[in-house]
Structure formats: structure tokens, C-alpha cells
Design a protein around this motif. Structure first.
Motif, PDB file in Angstrom:
ATOM      1  N   SER A  45       0.811  -1.213   0.000  1.00 51.78           N
ATOM      2  CA  SER A  45       0.000   0.000   0.000  1.00 51.78           C
ATOM      3  C   SER A  45       0.847   1.266   0.000  1.00 51.78           C
ATOM      4  O   SER A  45       0.323   2.368  -0.224  1.00 51.78           O
ATOM      5  N   ALA A  46       2.149   1.144   0.255  1.00 60.06           N
ATOM      6  CA  ALA A  46       3.033   2.308   0.262  1.00 60.06           C
ATOM      7  C   ALA A  46       3.639   2.592  -1.110  1.00 60.06           C
ATOM      8  O   ALA A  46       4.255   3.646  -1.305  1.00 60.06           O
ATOM      9  N   LEU A  71      -5.315  -6.955   2.262  1.00 65.82           N
ATOM     10  CA  LEU A  71      -6.236  -6.464   1.235  1.00 65.82           C
ATOM     11  C   LEU A  71      -7.051  -5.281   1.752  1.00 65.82           C
ATOM     12  O   LEU A  71      -7.252  -4.295   1.028  1.00 65.82           O
ATOM     13  N   VAL A  72      -7.509  -5.367   2.994  1.00 68.41           N
ATOM     14  CA  VAL A  72      -8.279  -4.267   3.584  1.00 68.41           C
ATOM     15  C   VAL A  72      -7.440  -2.985   3.620  1.00 68.41           C
ATOM     16  O   VAL A  72      -7.901  -1.905   3.229  1.00 68.41           O
ATOM     17  N   VAL A  73      -6.199  -3.105   4.087  1.00 63.55           N
ATOM     18  CA  VAL A  73      -5.306  -1.944   4.157  1.00 63.55           C
ATOM     19  C   VAL A  73      -5.108  -1.338   2.766  1.00 63.55           C
ATOM     20  O   VAL A  73      -5.176  -0.113   2.588  1.00 63.55           O
ATOM     21  N   LEU A  74      -4.869  -2.190   1.783  1.00 69.53           N
ATOM     22  CA  LEU A  74      -4.639  -1.712   0.418  1.00 69.53           C
ATOM     23  C   LEU A  74      -5.873  -1.006  -0.139  1.00 69.53           C
ATOM     24  O   LEU A  74      -5.783   0.093  -0.700  1.00 69.53           O
ATOM     25  N   LEU A  75      -7.052  -1.620   0.037  1.00 69.79           N
ATOM     26  CA  LEU A  75      -8.276  -1.027  -0.506  1.00 69.79           C
ATOM     27  C   LEU A  75      -8.624   0.272   0.201  1.00 69.79           C
ATOM     28  O   LEU A  75      -9.090   1.225  -0.439  1.00 69.79           O
ATOM     29  N   GLU A  76      -8.423   0.337   1.509  1.00 70.77           N
ATOM     30  CA  GLU A  76      -8.689   1.583   2.233  1.00 70.77           C
ATOM     31  C   GLU A  76      -7.871   2.736   1.667  1.00 70.77           C
ATOM     32  O   GLU A  76      -8.347   3.875   1.603  1.00 70.77           O
ATOM     33  N   ALA A 127     -13.557   1.790   5.182  1.00 70.40           N
ATOM     34  CA  ALA A 127     -13.026   1.714   6.539  1.00 70.40           C
ATOM     35  C   ALA A 127     -14.147   1.800   7.564  1.00 70.40           C
ATOM     36  O   ALA A 127     -14.173   1.042   8.553  1.00 70.40           O
ATOM     37  N   ARG A 128     -15.086   2.700   7.346  1.00 74.85           N
ATOM     38  CA  ARG A 128     -16.180   2.860   8.295  1.00 74.85           C
ATOM     39  C   ARG A 128     -17.125   1.661   8.262  1.00 74.85           C
ATOM     40  O   ARG A 128     -17.628   1.235   9.309  1.00 74.85           O
ATOM     41  N   GLY A 129     -17.375   1.150   7.057  1.00 79.62           N
ATOM     42  CA  GLY A 129     -18.239  -0.026   6.963  1.00 79.62           C
ATOM     43  C   GLY A 129     -17.639  -1.225   7.679  1.00 79.62           C
ATOM     44  O   GLY A 129     -18.336  -1.954   8.403  1.00 79.62           O
ATOM     45  N   LEU A 130     -16.341  -1.428   7.499  1.00 80.81           N
ATOM     46  CA  LEU A 130     -15.672  -2.517   8.203  1.00 80.81           C
ATOM     47  C   LEU A 130     -15.665  -2.267   9.706  1.00 80.81           C
ATOM     48  O   LEU A 130     -15.721  -3.207  10.503  1.00 80.81           O
TER      49      LEU A 130
END
Length: 262
Positions: A81-82, A227-232, A242-245
Motif C-alpha cells: 500500500s506504500a 487487502l483491507v489496508v490496500l483497498l482503504e 473503513a467505516r463499513g468494516l
């Protein structure tokens, strides 16, 4: 500091140096994932053969091994993600004709990684504490419904916090971050990497603590959080993801707490 010509943020074709840099970061990511997969499969193999998984004494050698596991895992999970931020840093350095541009961008990545290394020290200490309190199983997974519920609930609430919003905004906007925090020279590149790493830890540390709930070496949990970090960070509307999760995490945590206390 923070004085960048907006023309530097135009998107020219990637240079050879940028491609080489991208390849180097990609190699670090691949090697880190290879280590994680090998370690996780080794643990699964021992469990499938009926070998009793037991806690190991926390000697200095074991503590270092656990720290290295966390540090490598953070590189595997956070470096993908970086990459957009790294490429924008390289692009602006090239536009400004900074001396030793490649070295500067490598120092930017180093600063970013150092912050996650420090996080790994804290995570290792937390793992030790949780083992002492009999909250973690030998498979490095929570065996306490109350602990799991509290962590999920707090992580879910943090997803809605202003601190999460600020940190995620800095992580989602490479151009904005570089324009606001640009510092010339090698020392400036290192400082920028440290600042970006600090925002990234502020954005993602609560998600990383979820590893203690789902399993520190559970590949599905690790891949899912990556995957969550990347998509956020890169998906349009990532802040709403992020809020939905956060809602789902808080609901799951509340359910576990009710189940544990019923």
C-alpha cells in the motif's frame, strides 16, 4: 518544507530507475510473503500430524525470532500500500533534480519501514504479555471470547475516530502528502518516510491488533487484512470502506461479548 511545484506531480512514464526501485520493493514484498507462507505452513503441518503445539520459553533468542516475524510480516502487509507514495516521492525528486535521487527514495522507504519495525517491538511485547496472561493459544490465536470481543469492538470504533480519518487521509493522498511534507536532501527523505510511517501506523495499527484475534500466523487473516489496508488506501471511497468494516467489527465484538457474558 512542503514547497513542491504541482507540475512535478504530473504522471510521466516510469523511468528505468523508478522501475528498478519498484522491482526492489516488490522483491522485498515477495521474500517477506515467502517467509510468512513457509512459517505458517510449517505450523499447520505440525498441527495436522498431531504434534502438540506448546508454548516456548521466552528466551532472548525466541524474543528476537518473534520480533523478526512481526517485522517481516509488517513489511509483507504494509509495503504494497506504500508503493504509490514511494513512486510519487521518486517522481518529485526527479522533477526537482535532487542529487542522489534513488538513495533519497530508498531512505524514504527506510524511514517508513523503521516506524513499522518499532511497531513490531510493541507487538512482540504485547504477544509476550498475552501469552503470560493465557489469552493466546500456542497457535498465537486468542482463546478468550472477552479479549476477542473487546479488541473487535475497539478496532471497530477506531475506524470511525477522527484520528483514523486524519491518518487515512494522509495515506490516501500521495500527492497531497508530498506537497505538504516535502523536505529536500537525504535527511529530508528519511524524515518524510518516518512521518509517512507514523501516519500509516495511526491508520492501520488497530487492524494489525486483530491478528491476535484471528491468528498471528493465519495466512487467510494476514491476506485479508493486507487487502483491507490496500483497498482503504487506494480504492475510491476507501474511507467509507473503513467505516463499513468498523461497523462490522464493532457488531462482531459486541456479539462475542454478549456471548461471553451471557
Amino acid at each position: 518544507m512542503g514547497n513542491v511545484d504541482s507540475r512535478a506531480l504530473a504522471s510521466p512514464p516510469l523511468s528505468r530507475q523508478s522501475m528498478a526501485l519498484l522491482g526492489g520493493v516488490g522483491l522485498v514484498i515477495l521474500l517477506s510473503w515467502w517467509y510468512l507462507v513457509d512459517m505458517a505452513l510449517g505450523m499447520d503441518s505440525m498441527a495436522s500430524m498431531g504434534q502438540m503445539m506448546t508454548f516456548r520459553p521466552w528466551t532472548a533468542t525466541y524474543a528476537v525470532m518473534m520480533f523478526l516475524m512481526w517485522a517481516i510480516m509488517m513489511m509483507a502487509m504494509m509495503l504494497p500500500s506504500a508503493i504509490p507514495m514511494v513512486l510519487v516521492h521518486r517522481q518529485v525528486a526527479a522533477y526537482n533534480r535532487q542529487p542522489r535521487q534513488t538513495a533519497g527514495t530508498l531512505l524514504f522507504v527506510t524511514g517508513y519501514g523503521l516506524v513499522w519495525v518499532l511497531f513490531s517491538v510493541v507487538a512482540t511485547a504485547l504477544q509476550w504479555l498475552l501469552e503470560q496472561w493465557a489469552i493466546l493459544s500456542p497457535m498465537m490465536r486468542s482463546q478468550s471470547l472477552v479479549f476477542s470481543g473487546v479488541v473487535l469492538l475497539l478496532a471497530g470504533l477506531y475506524q470511525w475516530s477522527p484520528w483514523k480519518a486524519v491518518c487515512l487521509r494522509h495515506c490516501r493522498g500521495p500527492a497531497g502528502f508530498i506537497m505538504q511534507h516535502w523536505q529536500p536532501g537525504l535527511a529530508g527523505a528519511l524524515r518524510m518516510g518516518l512521518v509517512h510511517g507514523a501516519y500509516c501506523v495511526g491508520c492501520c495499527s488497530a487492524l494489525m491488533v486483530l491478528l491476535f484475534v484471528g491468528g498471528v500466523m493465519d495466512l487467510l487473516v494476514i491476506a485479508g487484512l493486507t487487502l483491507v489496508v490496500l483497498l482503504e488506501k487506494v480504492m475510491p471511497g476507501g474511507e467509507w470502506l473503513a467505516r463499513g468494516l468498523g461497523v462490522l467489527s464493532a457488531l462482531a465484538g459486541s456479539w462475542l461479548l454478549v456471548s461471553a457474558l451471557a
